[in-house]
Design an enzyme around this catalytic site. Structure first.
Site, mmCIF file in Angstrom:
data_model
loop_
_atom_site.group_PDB
_atom_site.id
_atom_site.type_symbol
_atom_site.label_atom_id
_atom_site.label_comp_id
_atom_site.label_asym_id
_atom_site.label_seq_id
_atom_site.Cartn_x
_atom_site.Cartn_y
_atom_site.Cartn_z
ATOM 1 N N LYS A 22 45.866 45.437 40.444
ATOM 2 C CA LYS A 22 44.797 45.242 39.457
ATOM 3 C C LYS A 22 43.532 44.718 40.130
ATOM 4 O O LYS A 22 42.435 45.211 39.883
ATOM 5 C CB LYS A 22 45.258 44.234 38.391
ATOM 6 C CG LYS A 22 44.133 43.750 37.497
ATOM 7 C CD LYS A 22 44.607 42.827 36.395
ATOM 8 C CE LYS A 22 44.733 41.363 36.773
ATOM 9 N NZ LYS A 22 43.455 40.638 36.937
ATOM 10 N N ASN A 23 43.689 43.720 40.990
ATOM 11 C CA ASN A 23 42.502 43.069 41.538
ATOM 12 C C ASN A 23 41.848 43.857 42.671
ATOM 13 O O ASN A 23 40.827 43.442 43.209
ATOM 14 C CB ASN A 23 42.830 41.632 41.950
ATOM 15 C CG ASN A 23 43.116 40.771 40.726
ATOM 16 O OD1 ASN A 23 42.812 41.167 39.593
ATOM 17 N ND2 ASN A 23 43.705 39.602 40.931
ATOM 18 N N CYS A 116 37.390 31.642 30.116
ATOM 19 C CA CYS A 116 38.546 32.462 29.756
ATOM 20 C C CYS A 116 39.739 31.548 29.567
ATOM 21 O O CYS A 116 39.604 30.324 29.558
ATOM 22 C CB CYS A 116 38.825 33.512 30.825
ATOM 23 S SG CYS A 116 39.658 32.841 32.253
ATOM 24 N N ARG A 121 34.820 29.638 33.879
ATOM 25 C CA ARG A 121 34.782 30.574 35.016
ATOM 26 C C ARG A 121 33.311 30.779 35.401
ATOM 27 O O ARG A 121 32.710 31.794 35.085
ATOM 28 C CB ARG A 121 35.418 31.924 34.631
ATOM 29 C CG ARG A 121 36.868 31.868 34.182
ATOM 30 C CD ARG A 121 37.861 31.756 35.310
ATOM 31 N NE ARG A 121 37.932 32.895 36.189
ATOM 32 C CZ ARG A 121 38.783 33.907 36.053
ATOM 33 N NH1 ARG A 121 39.584 33.951 35.014
ATOM 34 N NH2 ARG A 121 38.818 34.884 36.942
ATOM 35 N N ILE A 123 29.793 31.569 37.383
ATOM 36 C CA ILE A 123 29.427 32.623 38.352
ATOM 37 C C ILE A 123 28.213 32.167 39.165
ATOM 38 O O ILE A 123 27.455 32.985 39.668
ATOM 39 C CB ILE A 123 29.159 33.985 37.659
ATOM 40 C CG1 ILE A 123 28.124 33.839 36.535
ATOM 41 C CG2 ILE A 123 30.434 34.604 37.123
ATOM 42 C CD1 ILE A 123 27.532 35.184 36.110
ATOM 43 N N ASP A 124 28.057 30.839 39.271
ATOM 44 C CA ASP A 124 26.899 30.311 40.003
ATOM 45 C C ASP A 124 26.847 30.807 41.447
ATOM 46 O O ASP A 124 25.766 31.082 41.977
ATOM 47 C CB ASP A 124 26.922 28.765 39.952
ATOM 48 C CG ASP A 124 28.248 28.188 40.439
ATOM 49 O OD1 ASP A 124 29.303 28.730 40.068
ATOM 50 O OD2 ASP A 124 28.228 27.206 41.193
ATOM 51 N N ASP A 304 47.702 32.974 41.324
ATOM 52 C CA ASP A 304 48.215 33.979 40.390
ATOM 53 C C ASP A 304 49.745 34.029 40.359
ATOM 54 O O ASP A 304 50.330 34.552 39.414
ATOM 55 C CB ASP A 304 47.671 35.372 40.752
ATOM 56 C CG ASP A 304 46.181 35.476 40.508
ATOM 57 O OD1 ASP A 304 45.619 34.603 39.829
ATOM 58 O OD2 ASP A 304 45.574 36.445 41.007
ATOM 59 N N ILE A 326 42.981 25.802 42.072
ATOM 60 C CA ILE A 326 41.947 26.833 41.853
ATOM 61 C C ILE A 326 41.421 26.813 40.419
ATOM 62 O O ILE A 326 40.213 26.819 40.208
ATOM 63 C CB ILE A 326 42.491 28.247 42.184
ATOM 64 C CG1 ILE A 326 43.157 28.270 43.572
ATOM 65 C CG2 ILE A 326 41.383 29.293 42.081
ATOM 66 C CD1 ILE A 326 42.253 28.189 44.754
ATOM 67 N N ARG A 396 47.415 43.373 30.456
ATOM 68 C CA ARG A 396 46.227 43.392 31.315
ATOM 69 C C ARG A 396 46.608 43.632 32.771
ATOM 70 O O ARG A 396 45.774 44.108 33.549
ATOM 71 C CB ARG A 396 45.472 42.066 31.210
ATOM 72 C CG ARG A 396 44.731 41.874 29.888
ATOM 73 C CD ARG A 396 43.854 40.636 29.946
ATOM 74 N NE ARG A 396 43.216 40.558 31.234
ATOM 75 C CZ ARG A 396 43.193 39.483 32.034
ATOM 76 N NH1 ARG A 396 43.748 38.368 31.644
ATOM 77 N NH2 ARG A 396 42.612 39.518 33.214
HETATM 78 N N1 EPU Z 1 34.048 29.649 41.142
HETATM 79 C C1 EPU Z 1 32.914 28.930 40.929
HETATM 80 N N2 EPU Z 1 31.713 29.603 40.919
HETATM 81 C C2 EPU Z 1 31.632 30.958 41.091
HETATM 82 C C3 EPU Z 1 32.823 31.685 41.318
HETATM 83 C C4 EPU Z 1 34.018 30.991 41.335
HETATM 84 O O1 EPU Z 1 32.933 27.720 40.760
HETATM 85 O O2 EPU Z 1 30.524 31.488 41.071
HETATM 86 C C5 EPU Z 1 35.355 28.950 41.145
HETATM 87 C C6 EPU Z 1 36.247 29.405 39.987
HETATM 88 O O3 EPU Z 1 35.956 28.714 38.812
HETATM 89 C C7 EPU Z 1 37.608 29.111 40.536
HETATM 90 C C8 EPU Z 1 37.466 29.375 42.032
HETATM 91 O O4 EPU Z 1 36.077 29.324 42.297
HETATM 92 O O5 EPU Z 1 37.904 27.770 40.334
HETATM 93 C C9 EPU Z 1 38.015 30.707 42.521
HETATM 94 O O6 EPU Z 1 37.433 31.759 41.792
HETATM 95 P P1 EPU Z 1 37.269 33.237 42.371
HETATM 96 O O7 EPU Z 1 35.833 33.614 42.243
HETATM 97 O O8 EPU Z 1 37.892 33.326 43.711
HETATM 98 O O9 EPU Z 1 38.121 34.056 41.335
HETATM 99 P P2 EPU Z 1 37.744 35.396 40.585
HETATM 100 O O10 EPU Z 1 37.078 36.335 41.498
HETATM 101 O O11 EPU Z 1 37.083 35.057 39.305
HETATM 102 C C10 EPU Z 1 39.977 36.581 41.260
HETATM 103 C C11 EPU Z 1 41.085 37.276 40.539
HETATM 104 C C12 EPU Z 1 41.916 36.271 39.778
HETATM 105 C C13 EPU Z 1 42.454 35.245 40.767
HETATM 106 C C14 EPU Z 1 41.298 34.596 41.544
HETATM 107 C C15 EPU Z 1 41.743 33.621 42.610
HETATM 108 C C16 EPU Z 1 40.154 39.455 40.113
HETATM 109 C C17 EPU Z 1 39.692 40.465 39.134
HETATM 110 N N3 EPU Z 1 40.541 38.282 39.643
HETATM 111 O O12 EPU Z 1 39.183 35.952 40.248
HETATM 112 O O13 EPU Z 1 42.998 36.989 39.195
HETATM 113 O O14 EPU Z 1 43.164 34.255 40.096
HETATM 114 O O15 EPU Z 1 40.509 35.633 42.160
HETATM 115 O O16 EPU Z 1 42.573 34.248 43.514
HETATM 116 O O17 EPU Z 1 40.199 39.736 41.293
HETATM 117 C C18 EPU Z 1 44.802 37.340 37.744
HETATM 118 O O18 EPU Z 1 44.985 38.428 38.292
HETATM 119 O O19 EPU Z 1 45.636 36.830 36.944
HETATM 120 C C19 EPU Z 1 43.573 36.602 38.028
HETATM 121 C C20 EPU Z 1 43.126 35.623 37.250
#
Ligand code: EPU
Length: 414
Positions: A22-23, A116, A121, A123-124, A304, A326, A396
């Site tokens: 998925k990811n 979520c 979550r 995106i800064d 995950d 995380i 999902r």
């Molecule tokens: N974070 C920030 N700011 C940002 C981005 C992330 O503070 O701008 C924080 C998040 O809040 C979190 C940490 O950084 O605490 C890690 O977030 P990351 O950006 O790595 O996660 P993601 O890209 O949103 C992907 C997977 C998730 C998986 C995480 C961590 C996808 C589509 N999703 O999410 O998958 O848990 O990486 O490995 O790739 C799942 O499949 O169940 C799932 C949630």
């Protein structure tokens, strides 16, 4: 209401081919926007999140066809740069389209993805990177409006965010000059995205290490790619086998991707072998407790997999501690596992699992994707019948959970 009926307490035995990741498939589908032509993506699992990504591509003007697990995207006809709110809400990871739309069109407008089930979550990191690379970012009333083409530079991420790394990779491919991402996420799915971008003709190196280098502005052409297998689905079936006993062989996964999980179960008393693209776990006696499990970015223990591994240790000898580093809210499975007889105490980011000799069937409801998978693992390990609801969360991420577990000898019906 749809539900899963599970008759637990049986060992699992057999081999199972693991679905596409998925990811990986989600960022790769977003990346198909970069080329004003055709991309053919194989091994795409049938997931509701994939449906959501296809809906976004179609909204943007792409022609998308699906035959079995192959998705063909013709992005020659892209005509829009916005993602409306209902499509953004379908799937949190739709933020990955930001970098891709920007790269292709120089402008993107989307609603803010918001929080979520797992907590806030932000995106800064995505936005800071884009700003630093010359993109104008306007945030107003829950809407994001980004304009401009990325100008390459060295950018260091404060944490190795998977989504931010992917967004920068995509935006940088359509930008000018060379972008260097320091402290990049190292997940296998990042390597897979690099492979797909290379198939389009992009010049990008370093994925899988902490430094990814993208030379922007290369002319792109049609591409074809096969998505890697889903290591988290693999971890789910290993957890089920560790919880139920038996012997399960995963086909199609690189054993290195699963090392933190297989090492954990090995310490818990299972025998594990990994070779080529196969992993086998054999469990002949109840699990023993293991030293604390602390989630971390790859190659650490994946967040995950934490819920499903926790479910396995609910039926074990001794006490196992989990530390979730995380996400803020990733123990929602704990209260539902308690209905199956598990004893779990959650204190902030720590969960203390007191292993039980037996679990018993119960009615449980999934509140998020991996938490839902954990309930299935718990139900398989429990004596008697369980009913699992909240299946839209599980859909999902799992394309053939019932079929796969049935093939391993589980009694599970939808
Ligand atoms: N974070 C920030 N700011 C940002 C981005 C992330 O503070 O701008 C924080 C998040 O809040 C979190 C940490 O950084 O605490 C890690 O977030 P990351 O950006 O790595 O996660 P993601 O890209 O949103 C992907 C997977 C998730 C998986 C995480 C961590 C996808 C589509 N999703 O999410 O998958 O848990 O990486 O490995 O790739 C799942 O499949 O169940 C799932 C949630």
């Amino acid at each position: 209401m749809e539900r899963l009926c599970v008759r637990g307490g049986r060992p699992l035995l057999g081999s199972v081919q693991i679905q596409g990741a998925k990811n990986s498939v989600l960022p790769i589908l977003a990346a198909t926007l970069l080329n004003a032509g055709v991309s053919v993506i194989h091994n795409c699992p049938a997931l509701s999140d994939v449906d959501a990504a296809i809906a976004i591509l179609r909204h943007l003007g792409c022609a998308v066809t699906r035959t079995g697990t192959t998705i063909t995207v013709d992005a020659a006809t892209v005509s829009r740069t916005d993602i409306p709110d209902p499509l953004m809400r379908e799937m949190r990871s739709s933020v990955i389209f930001l970098g891709a739309i920007l790269a292709r069109c120089g402008e993107a407008k989307l609603s803010y993805p918001g929080g979520c089930e797992l907590g806030p979550r932000p995106i800064d990191l995505h936005l800071d990177a884009l700003r630093a690379m010359g993109v104008e970012v306007e945030e107003r009333g829950g809407t994001l409006h980004c304009r401009g083409i990325v100008t390459g530079r060295v950018h260091s991420l404060s944490i190795p965010s998977v989504g931010a790394t992917e967004n920068i990779m995509l935006a940088a491919c359509g930008g000018k000059g060379t972008t260097v991402i320091c402290n990049a996420a190292r997940e296998p799915e990042i390597v897979d995205l690099q492979q797909f971008l290379r198939s389009l003709g992009a010049e990008i190196t370093g994925a899988g290490s902490s430094t990814v280098v993208i030379r922007g502005g290369k002319p792109l052409h049609d591409g074809e790619h096969t998505v890697i297998s889903d290591r988290i689905v693999g971890a789910t079936y290993l957890s089920a086998c560790a919880a139920c006993g038996g012997e399960v062989e995963l086909l199609g996964v690189d054993p290195r991707w699963l090392l933190p999980i297989t090492e954990t179960f090995r310490k818990g008393g299972c025998q594990v072998t990994g070779e080529g693209n196969r992993v086998t776990l054999r469990c002949t006696e109840p699990l023993r407790s293991v030293p604390p499990i602390r989630t971390a970015p790859y190659p650490g223990f994946p967040t995950d997999a934490q819920p499903m591994v926790m479910a396995a240790f609910c039926k074990s000898r001794g006490v196992t501690l989990f530390v979730e580093t995380i996400f803020e809210n990733r123990y929602r499975q704990a209260a539902e596992l308690a209905r199956l007889g598990a004893e779990i105490r959650v204190e902030g980011r720590v969960a203390i699992v007191e292993g039980k000799k037996l679990l018993h069937g119960a009615a449980v409801e999934a509140a998020d994707l991996r938490g839902g998978a954990a309930l299935v693992v718990g139900a398989l390990a429990a004596e008697g019948e369980s009913v699992v609801t909240g299946l839209r969360h599980i859909d999902r991420g799992y394309a053939s959970l019932v079929e796969d577990l049935g093939q391993l000898g589980a009694s599970i019906n939808r």
